[in-house]
Design a protein around this motif. Structure first.
Motif, PDB file in Angstrom:
ATOM      1  N   LYS A 383     -14.536  25.958  -7.588  1.00  0.00           N
ATOM      2  CA  LYS A 383     -15.528  25.617  -8.603  1.00  0.00           C
ATOM      3  C   LYS A 383     -16.915  25.921  -8.056  1.00  0.00           C
ATOM      4  O   LYS A 383     -17.218  25.634  -6.907  1.00  0.00           O
ATOM      5  CB  LYS A 383     -15.416  24.140  -9.020  1.00  0.00           C
ATOM      6  CG  LYS A 383     -15.506  23.112  -7.908  1.00  0.00           C
ATOM      7  CD  LYS A 383     -15.248  21.711  -8.476  1.00  0.00           C
ATOM      8  CE  LYS A 383     -15.592  20.614  -7.471  1.00  0.00           C
ATOM      9  NZ  LYS A 383     -14.646  20.546  -6.357  1.00  0.00           N
ATOM     10  N   LEU A 384     -17.740  26.545  -8.902  1.00  0.00           N
ATOM     11  CA  LEU A 384     -19.109  26.900  -8.530  1.00  0.00           C
ATOM     12  C   LEU A 384     -20.013  26.789  -9.747  1.00  0.00           C
ATOM     13  O   LEU A 384     -19.620  27.126 -10.865  1.00  0.00           O
ATOM     14  CB  LEU A 384     -19.202  28.355  -8.032  1.00  0.00           C
ATOM     15  CG  LEU A 384     -18.809  28.699  -6.606  1.00  0.00           C
ATOM     16  CD1 LEU A 384     -18.984  30.206  -6.386  1.00  0.00           C
ATOM     17  CD2 LEU A 384     -19.624  27.922  -5.579  1.00  0.00           C
ATOM     18  N   ALA A 385     -21.222  26.326  -9.508  1.00  0.00           N
ATOM     19  CA  ALA A 385     -22.317  26.588 -10.441  1.00  0.00           C
ATOM     20  C   ALA A 385     -22.976  27.887  -9.978  1.00  0.00           C
ATOM     21  O   ALA A 385     -22.733  28.356  -8.860  1.00  0.00           O
ATOM     22  CB  ALA A 385     -23.303  25.430 -10.448  1.00  0.00           C
ATOM     23  N   TYR A 386     -23.811  28.475 -10.815  1.00  0.00           N
ATOM     24  CA  TYR A 386     -24.434  29.755 -10.446  1.00  0.00           C
ATOM     25  C   TYR A 386     -25.932  29.723 -10.731  1.00  0.00           C
ATOM     26  O   TYR A 386     -26.379  29.203 -11.759  1.00  0.00           O
ATOM     27  CB  TYR A 386     -23.811  30.911 -11.243  1.00  0.00           C
ATOM     28  CG  TYR A 386     -22.382  31.200 -10.875  1.00  0.00           C
ATOM     29  CD1 TYR A 386     -22.072  31.938  -9.733  1.00  0.00           C
ATOM     30  CD2 TYR A 386     -21.331  30.735 -11.668  1.00  0.00           C
ATOM     31  CE1 TYR A 386     -20.752  32.211  -9.398  1.00  0.00           C
ATOM     32  CE2 TYR A 386     -20.016  31.003 -11.341  1.00  0.00           C
ATOM     33  CZ  TYR A 386     -19.735  31.733 -10.201  1.00  0.00           C
ATOM     34  OH  TYR A 386     -18.414  31.993  -9.869  1.00  0.00           O
ATOM     35  N   ASN A 387     -26.684  30.288  -9.794  1.00  0.00           N
ATOM     36  CA  ASN A 387     -28.111  30.552  -9.991  1.00  0.00           C
ATOM     37  C   ASN A 387     -28.260  32.055 -10.163  1.00  0.00           C
ATOM     38  O   ASN A 387     -28.046  32.823  -9.213  1.00  0.00           O
ATOM     39  CB  ASN A 387     -28.912  30.061  -8.776  1.00  0.00           C
ATOM     40  CG  ASN A 387     -30.395  30.362  -8.897  1.00  0.00           C
ATOM     41  OD1 ASN A 387     -30.942  30.379  -9.994  1.00  0.00           O
ATOM     42  ND2 ASN A 387     -31.056  30.610  -7.775  1.00  0.00           N
ATOM     43  N   CYS A 388     -28.583  32.478 -11.377  1.00  0.00           N
ATOM     44  CA  CYS A 388     -28.737  33.907 -11.672  1.00  0.00           C
ATOM     45  C   CYS A 388     -30.220  34.238 -11.781  1.00  0.00           C
ATOM     46  O   CYS A 388     -30.939  33.604 -12.571  1.00  0.00           O
ATOM     47  CB  CYS A 388     -28.035  34.257 -12.978  1.00  0.00           C
ATOM     48  SG  CYS A 388     -26.247  34.018 -12.937  1.00  0.00           S
TER      49      CYS A 388
END
Length: 550
Positions: A383-388
Motif C-alpha cells: 500500500k502506498l500514497a503518492y506524491n505526483c
C-alpha cells in the motif's frame, strides 16, 4: 462482414473470470486463490443450494448489500450444484493446498515453542514442502513465508481457469459480483483465454483502431460457433477522437471513485483506474473514450478490488507503458505481490516502489508515501500514497490512507515539503476485516474483534490534520464509492446521515473557512492547472532510471 473494418462497441462489458467467479487480486495469486475457493466460493455455493430463498431475500435487503449471498433473479440451484461438483473435481489441488495451509498453521501453534524450527520441516504437509519457509518473529511467534514466485510456476497457478465474459450494457445497475458466480445468459459470450493472451490487447485496440472480424477472430482464436454472437459486439460507427491535452501546465480529470488522470506535455499518469463504459445515462462522467492513446504510468495504491480492477486493467494494457505498484512484504499470505500478479496477466513493465522512493521523468516525479490503516491491522505492506509532481505542482493522492498517527505525516512533510493538492478517501466506517481477509484466517476471529478492526480510511479529525500538516491549497474528498456504476464492486449506499458524508461535509466546510478550495468529487470533474516554477528537490531515493524511461 468479415472484410469490413469494425470497432468494438463502447458498451461491451468484458468481465475477467476465474472458475466462473469475478477475478480480483486474491483469486489470481495462487495461495490466496486456494483459500478463497474453499472458504468463500464453496461456502457461499453450499449455503445457496441449502437455502436459496434466504439468498433471494437477502439480496433484496439494502442492509445486506455486499454480503455472502448469490444474486440471481430466478433460482439457479441445479447450475450451482454443477459448479460445486466441477470446482471440487478440477480444483482438488487448490482445495488440498488450502487444507494444508490450515494444517501447517495448527502445527506451528502447537509445536513451535521458541526452539529451532528445523525439525518441524518434516512435519510440513507434503503439498507445501519447498514452497514455505518456517520463521519466528523477534518475540518467538511462529509463522511461515510463502515462496510466491515459485507458486506461480507450480501446478497451483493454472491460467486455463481464466476466461472473459462479454456482454452489452445499457445502464449502471450491475449486481454485486464478488459473492455470485457468473453464469452466462442469452446473448453473452465466454472466451476461455488466459488473461495474458495477446489477442486481448488486439480486441481493446479496436475501440479506436478498426479491424476486420477475420483479423480479431484469428488474433483472439474465436471459435466458429461464436461468430454470430461475437459480431454483435462490433460496430462500423467510429468513436469521437480523443482531444489530447496540449496546454503549458497540466490537466487533471476525475473519472469516479479514486481514478484520476493527470495529463501534461511530458507524461500521462492514471491512478487506481476504475472506469465506466459509454452508454446513455443521467450522470455526466468520463469513460474509456476519454483516455489518451498512451498512458505512461498507471499507479496502484493498494490491493483492494475497488483500486485495482482487472476488468479495467486488461482493457488498458495495450495503452500502458509502466505500472507502478507498492512493494509487498515478501511472502505473507495476506500480502500477495502485485508485481508478480501483474506480470502473470501480461503487463511487461511493472515497477515495484517502496516508501519514499521516487520515479523521475521529464519535468516531473512520482514519490511513494507511507500509507497507514485500512487493512484491519494486518501486516500488509502493499500500500502506498503518492506524491505526483507535474507542472511545478505537488498533488498528493492518499487514497484510503487512515491518519492514525499524524507524526507520520510530520516526518513526510519534513522530507517533501508543502504540497498543493490533496485527494483523500474518507470511507471512515469501513467493512469488518473479514470482508476481504476472512478466507485467509486459519483460526476464527472473535466477532467483536472483527467489527473493531475495520477497513476504514480517515475521518474528519484525521483528514484535517493531514491538510494542516502539508498546508494544502486544495483538498478533494474521493473514493467513497457513490458513483452508481461502481455498485457491482463497492456495495455501499450512503445517506446524508452516514458517517462518511457527515465527516467529509465537515472537512469541506472547515477548508472553506480557511480559504482552501475543497469539494467532494462525484461523477466527473476537470481542473486545468497553470505551469509553475520547477518542483523543489526531493530527498527520496530514486528507483533505477533504466526501468522507468517514459
Amino acid at each position: 462482414m468479415t472484410e469490413q473494418k469494425m470497432y468494438l462497441k463502447p458498451n461491451v462489458v468484458v468481465e475477467p473470470l476465474i472458475d466462473q467467479w469475478y477475478a480480483w487480486a486474491h483469486l489470481i495469486s495462487p495461495a490466496t486463490a486456494a483459500m478463497n475457493i474453499v472458504d468463500r466460493h464453496l461456502k457461499i455455493m453450499d449455503s445457496y443450494i441449502r437455502t436459496p430463498q434466504v439468498h433471494a431475500a437477502a439480496v433484496r435487503n439494502p442492509k445486506m448489500l455486499g454480503g455472502p449471498f448469490i444474486d440471481y433473479k430466478s433460482p439457479k440451484v441445479p447450475e450451482i450444484k454443477a459448479l460445486i461438483a466441477k470446482t471440487k473435481e478440477e480444483r482438488s489441488q487448490m482445495i488440498a493446498f488450502s487444507n494444508a495451509i490450515k494444517e501447517l498453521d495448527e502445527m506451528l501453534r502447537n509445536e513451535a515453542k521458541g526452539y529451532s524450527l528445523h525439525p518441524l520441516y518434516e512435519k510440513i504437509p507434503e503439498i507445501l514442502r519447498g514452497y514455505v519457509e518456517l520463521v519466528y518473529d523477534l518475540n518467538n511467534q511462529p509463522s511461515f513465508r510463502l515462496i510466491e514466485a515459485m507458486l506461480y510456476q507450480s501446478p497451483f497457478y493454472d491460467d486455463s481457469t481464466q476466461s472473459l465474459a462479454l456482454s452489452l450494457i445499457s445502464e449502471d445497475d450491475r449486481p454485486f459480483i464478488l459473492s455470485t458466480p457468473r453464469l452466462l445468459e442469452e446473448g453473452e459470450v465466454q472466451l476461455y483465454r488466459p488473461f495474458k493472451h495477446a489477442g486481448i490487447d488486439e480486441l481493446f485496440r479496436m475501440k479506436t483502431e478498426p479491424q476486420t472480424y477475420a483479423y480479431i477472430k484469428e488474433k483472439l482464436e474465436i471459435e466458429d460457433e461464436l461468430d454470430e454472437a461475437f459480431q454483435e459486439f462490433l460496430t462500423t460507427e467510429a468513436p469521437t477522437p480523443y482531444p489530447a491535452y496540449e496546454g503549458p501546465g497540466m490537466r487533471w480529470r476525475y473519472f469516479g471513485h479514486a481514478c484520476i488522470l493527470l495529463e501534461s506535455s511530458t507524461a500521462n499518469i492514471l491512478l487506481d483506474p476504475v472506469l465506466s463504459y459509454t452508454y446513455e445515462n443521467d450522470i455526466s462522467r468520463y469513460t474509456y473514450d476519454d483516455l489518451p492513446d498512451v498512458i505512461d504510468y498507471v499507479l496502484i495504491s493498494h490491493n483492494h478490488q475497488d483500486h485495482i480492477l482487472f476488468e479495467t486493467m486488461l482493457q488498458l494494457r495495450h495503452k500502458v507503458r509502466h505500472v507502478i505498484v507498492p512493494r509487498c512484504g515478501g511472502g505473507a499470505l495476506q500480502d500477495p505481490s502485485l508485481k508478480l500478479l501483474m506480470e502473470s496477466i501480461g503487463f511487461e513493465s511493472v515497477i515495484e516502489m517502496d516508501e519514499m522512493e521516487t520515479v523521475e521523468f521529464e519535468n516531473g516525479r512520482i514519490t511513494g508515501l507511507p500509507f497507514f490503516g485500512e487493512h484491519g491491522d494486518l501486516n500488509v505492506r502493499t500500500k502506498l500514497a503518492y506524491n505526483c509532481e507535474l507542472a511545478g505542482k505537488k498533488l498528493v493522492f492518499a487514497a484510503d490512507s487512515c491518519n492514525i498517527d499524524n507524526y507520520l505525516y510530520k516526518h513526510v512533510h519534513r522530507m517533501v515539503g508543502d504540497a498543493d493538492v490533496l485527494f483523500l478517501g474518507m470511507e471512515c466506517d469501513g467493512a469488518p476485516m473479514s470482508w476481504v481477509y476472512g478466507p485467509l484466517l486459519t483460526k476464527p476471529l472473535d466477532r467483536s474483534m472483527d467489527q473493531d478492526r475495520r477497513l476504514a480510511g480517515s475521518n474528519y479529525e484525521r483528514g484535517s490534520a493531514i491538510i494542516d500538516t502539508f498546508n494544502f491549497k486544495e483538498a478533494y474528498v474521493y473514493a467513497l464509492g457513490q458513483e452508481p456504476w461502481l455498485n457491482y464492486i463497492m456495495a455501499v449506499k450512503y445517506t446524508d446521515e452516514s458517517n462518511p458524508i457527515i465527516a467529509s461535509n465537515r472537512l469541506i466546510e472547515e477548508c472553506h473557512e480557511k480559504g482552501i478550495i475543497s469539494e467532494r468529487l462525484f461523477g466527473e470533474r476537470e481542473i486545468l492547472v497553470p505551469k509553475s516554477a520547477s518542483p523543489a528537490p526531493n530527498l527520496a531515493p530514486e528507483v533505477k532510471p533504466e526501468l522507468v524511461e517514459a
